[in-house]
Design a protein around this motif. Sequence first.
Motif, short mmCIF file in Angstrom:
data_model
loop_
_atom_site.label_atom_id
_atom_site.label_comp_id
_atom_site.label_asym_id
_atom_site.label_seq_id
_atom_site.Cartn_x
_atom_site.Cartn_y
_atom_site.Cartn_z
N HIS B 280 0.78 -1.14 0.17
CA HIS B 280 -0.10 -0.01 0.21
C HIS B 280 0.81 1.26 0.03
O HIS B 280 0.51 2.03 -0.89
CB HIS B 280 -1.10 0.02 1.12
CG HIS B 280 -2.11 1.20 0.79
ND1 HIS B 280 -3.33 0.94 0.07
CD2 HIS B 280 -2.00 2.44 1.12
CE1 HIS B 280 -3.71 2.24 -0.16
NE2 HIS B 280 -3.19 3.10 0.50
N HIS B 329 -6.98 -3.19 4.28
CA HIS B 329 -8.34 -3.18 3.33
C HIS B 329 -7.96 -3.91 2.20
O HIS B 329 -8.99 -4.20 1.50
CB HIS B 329 -8.57 -1.67 3.14
CG HIS B 329 -7.56 -0.86 2.27
ND1 HIS B 329 -7.10 0.40 2.05
CD2 HIS B 329 -6.60 -1.47 1.25
CE1 HIS B 329 -6.19 0.86 1.46
NE2 HIS B 329 -5.71 -0.43 0.89
N HIS B 330 -6.94 -4.55 2.00
CA HIS B 330 -6.80 -5.45 0.84
C HIS B 330 -7.41 -6.70 1.14
O HIS B 330 -7.38 -7.62 0.16
CB HIS B 330 -5.43 -5.72 0.42
CG HIS B 330 -5.00 -4.24 -0.32
ND1 HIS B 330 -5.03 -3.83 -1.58
CD2 HIS B 330 -4.15 -3.15 0.31
CE1 HIS B 330 -4.45 -2.90 -1.67
NE2 HIS B 330 -4.06 -2.38 -0.36
CU LIG Z 1 -3.98 -0.47 -0.31
#
Ligand SMILES: [Cu+2]
Lengths: 198, 649
Positions: B280, B329-330
């Motif tokens: 990220h 969030h992945h």
């Molecule tokens: Cu991300």
Amino acid sequence: MKVDKSLPLEYSTEENSLKILGFWIFIGAEIMLFATLFASYFTLENRVGSGPSGAEIFEITPVLIETLLLLTSSFTIGLAIHAMRLNRTKATMTFFAITLLLGAAFLGVEIYEFMHYVHVGAGLQTSAFTAILLTTLGTHGLHVTFGLFWGLFILLQIKKRGLTPETANKSFIFSLYWHFLDVIWIFIFSFIYLKGMM
Amino acid sequence: MDFFDRFAVPHPSFLIYASMVGIGLTMLAIVLGITYFKKWGYLWREWITTVDHKRIGIMYLLSALLMLFRGGVDAIMMRYQLSVPENTFLDSQHYNEVFSTHGVVMILFMAMPFIIFFFNYVIPLQIGARDVAFPRLNALSFWLFFMGMGLFNISFIVGGSPDAGWTSYFPLAGNEFSASVGTNYYMIAIQIAGLGTLMTGINFITTILKMRAPGMTLMKMPMFTWSAFIANVIIVFAFPVLTVLLAMGTMDRLFGTNFFTTDNGGMDMLWANLFWVWGHPEVYILILPAFGIFSEIISTFARRNLYGYKSMVASMVVISLLSFVVWAHHFFTMGQGPLSNSIFSITTMAIAVPTGVKIFNWLFTLWKGKIEFTTPMLYSIMFIPLFTLGGVTGVMLAMSAADYQYHNTMFLVAHFHNVIIPGVVYAMLAGLTYYWPKIFGFMLNERLGKWTAWLMSIGFVLAFIPMYITGLDGQARRMYTYSESTGFGMWNMVSFIGAGVMAISFALLVYNIYWSIRYASRDIGDDPWDARSLEWATHTPVPEYNFAVTPQVDSTQAFWDSKKNGYELFQGKVEKIHMPNNSGLPFIMSCIFFVFGFAMVFSIWPLAIVSLIGILGCLAYRSFEQDHGRYISVEEIEETERKLRGAKK
Ligand SMILES: [Cu+2]
Ligand code: HEM
């Protein structure tokens, strides 16, 4: 090359002070590297599969010896830099050599320790726990090994060229590296060994 | 003999054989061409051994453009395969390999070198420096990146490509489910390139902290330099995580450890977590410099200072901090509890706030500006609404409960392309067009440039908006085909046409470069865009030493002030300049790294050990080497300056 006489030798050229800052940033990266290893270690610590746990394989004696050797070497490299500041080439070299010898002794004990682990059935492939244990210790050990060669080369350069802005800069950076490995070891000692044995 | 079995592609097809022949012939043509024109010496002296940040930058640029086409061909193949139901152009294994390599190539071997090209070319000029802090390390960074890229690309024709997605999730990426050497390539090639990137990060942080022109305080730095500074800090904190991750992955595959297996205590989710702890922030390593480029271009062509300089800086700092706390969030749907989902959901949405601040700042800069619609400006203006759309769908994805609907569908694919293409790719093309005259001494054709920008945007909308629709309708990503009855056929056809239009726009860019090399005027002066920051204050082409006299800075727009308010930028007289010497060592050492990587991929241990010793030997050699660089004399500088001034006007 402009040499600024009012500064300590290791900072005395622009290139030198750039290198020291660059090395500090590199240490920042190294902290992240070891932090990742520690985070993985804590995640996998209890995932021993069918292999032994830390409490079953850790031995206090070699670890204490290792700690003692490495802490002392961190002290002697400090003395080496102190001697360097006083411009005493001989003393610098002597403390440097002592540091490297202590480092080599540390490594010797660590190799013995690894052989012991493999002997009691805690090899790299035994479980997630043993894999991360040996990887974390091994990464530190490889750093020490690398440092031994690096330090040796610097020692040879001091012998050949004396204390120049260049060799002083290298010695100083090496001392930062060496202290850093010591700090990492303290974390290993407390959070891997002591915690594991409790 | 098993020798050939080992290196052969396990799952060959006509396409792969054809590419092998194609690649072989191209290589042969290049080698023969260089030999015929006797350019080996020139290449070695001027490029391979160079430590000049400008030349290293150009080599990054060439690599990035090359990879843009490789990744683009992958993309077209995927879209073609999906354009009609039940297509048989690619089978499932090939589709897996294509989407895996497309992702890796685009992110790591296209977008990364492209932004590092900007770091290299622009930062020293923009801060008024003669070079980067560690010129040799810079060369080493490039060559390591280059060798990693090369290693990754040969996987296509030697031994087989990775097929477990660019995220390479375990257990899929483990030996059991990915038996070929493909994933070994993934682990090792990215590792080598990643080392180069980490060194780049250290190098540029030091450069920006220590080598700014006198008077340029941190809060007087141009916005691109600021964005690059923050991106490099993220690099230094994120890439070591990748290093460890790939090392553990390599050990699982080659040495039979159990980090990510599903037995003996291994934990597959550890891979997913660590991957995204790096992955990220990586997205922000790409997007922040892109924002920086847009800021430069928008303020140049709106003829105004950037609105809200301080809030621009602050928002980037906040984004960089938040980027490290959103990774989960992945995998909202992979079994973590509602509490962690909620926390990561909120931190993710929080990033929209500083990003919004930036969007408003750009809008306010445009608001009162006298806008000039050049090609770079066109990209920047189209970026704003398109990127905002991508941001909004991102917030939709960040609602963890709703993500159970979109997860692993084309909706997600549409979202990240919607941020990454208008965000990163547009910035790169805008920046390329903007800096082209400084680099090469002539402008790209504006008319063709605008056509490119428009076609790209039309193609983009056609290619990706349909994916939102089919994604919400349930079309899964990474599926190599679908049945007629799903009704996805029409939308996917539209998407294929859009991809085709984008391909045409890239072809137009190439034509533009060709056209401009042949016909564009060489008489453009040093500052063709009437720009604001220091990189435009020196000559075109930029002399080796960048600035004959170090500039003196007094505001965020020193060069603009020197043009409009009579501020004296170059105070003081010419003195001899210290420059580093060229060195072949970075290239040689990186070549050995390549051999080492290859040996590791195929587990050829003796070769691996020999090459490892070679690498250490290079380091030892470097330790003993003494090289104090050289000086450029005052006469030489004055001679060069006279020539450069004479060429113009
Ligand atoms: Cu991300
Ligand atoms: C030029 C037009 C492009 C097209 C038509 C295109 C098409 C696609 C498609 C269809 C997929 C989905 C594969 C699947 O999950 O089934 C994909 C995945 C991906 N693309 Fe692109 N792409 C393009 C450009 C780019 C660019 C510029 C980047 C990065 C800078 C990029 C990065 C990725 C990544 C990271 C993935 C995820 C790979 C995975 O699922 O593992 N793409 N692309």
